[in-house]
Design an enzyme around this catalytic site. Structure first.
Site, PDB file in Angstrom:
ATOM      1  CG  HIS A  83      -1.857  -0.948   1.344  1.00 23.79           C
ATOM      2  ND1 HIS A  83      -3.092  -0.809   1.975  1.00 23.79           N
ATOM      3  CD2 HIS A  83      -2.035  -1.948   0.643  1.00 23.79           C
ATOM      4  CE1 HIS A  83      -3.936  -1.819   1.848  1.00 23.79           C
ATOM      5  NE2 HIS A  83      -3.450  -2.682   0.778  1.00 23.79           N
ATOM      6  CD  GLU A 104      -2.023   4.202   3.305  1.00 24.31           C
ATOM      7  OE1 GLU A 104      -1.664   3.734   2.153  1.00 24.31           O
ATOM      8  OE2 GLU A 104      -3.271   4.365   3.627  1.00 24.31           O
ATOM      9  CB  CYS A 119      -6.840  -0.169   5.088  1.00 21.17           C
ATOM     10  SG  CYS A 119      -5.005  -1.025   5.141  1.00 21.17           S
ATOM     11  CB  CYS A 132      -2.328   1.612   6.073  1.00 20.93           C
ATOM     12  SG  CYS A 132      -1.871   0.963   4.656  1.00 20.93           S
TER      13      CYS A 132
END
Length: 162
Positions: free
Chosen positions: A52, A54, A82, A85
């Site tokens: 992801h 992040e 999410c 993260c």
């Protein structure tokens, strides 16, 4: 620089993801006014659920500082993080999170849960939501509209073949 300027950098990262046909989410980590980590979604390219925006930005920032502690750092991300993260944000001790669009299906900062502000945990993160929210939302909406259109066309082509 203002939060909007850093979010523009995160949006540029999101655009890079879109060019790779990834969900357009981008993130940057800022330390004393300097971007020390940047990332965009790359799950499809590397077939790795952890890639992801992040996560990649946090990993780069940790490498830059040679520390897992990012206590004086701020994270700017185009979409509400999410659970995975948010966990990385907490564990790296990021000071502040600035995000653009809400994530009603998976967001764990404000939408589904309030992980980063939960006083039962050993670290809380300052949260600023809605930074360049419209631009962040529009980028995601355009992407998913295009993906749906492409899938519909592919399905139609497959039906015509049979």
């Amino acid at each position: 620089m203002q939060p909007e300027d850093y979010m523009e950098m995160a949006l540029a990262e999101a655009h890079q993801a879109e060019l790779l046909n990834e969900v357009p989410i981008g993130a940057v980590v800022v330390y004393h006014g300097e971007v020390i980590g940047a990332g965009h979604n790359m799950r499809e390219k590397f077939q790795n659920a952890a890639y992801h925006a992040e996560m990649l930005a946090i990993m780069e920032a940790c490498e830059h500082l040679k520390s897992w502690r990012l206590e004086e750092c701020d994270l700017y991300v185009t979409l509400e993080p999410c659970m995975m993260c948010s966990g990385a944000i907490m564990n790296s001790r990021i000071r502040s999170l600035y995000y653009g669009a809400k994530n009603p299906k998976a967001g764990t900062v404000d939408s589904l849960y309030h992980l980063l502000s939960d006083s039962r945990l050993n670290h809380q993160v300052e949260i600023v939501s809605g930074v360049k929210e419209t631009e962040c939302q529009q980028m995601l909406k355009r992407f998913f509209k295009r993906v749906r259109k492409e899938r519909k066309a592919a399905k139609k082509a497959a039906q015509q073949k049979n």
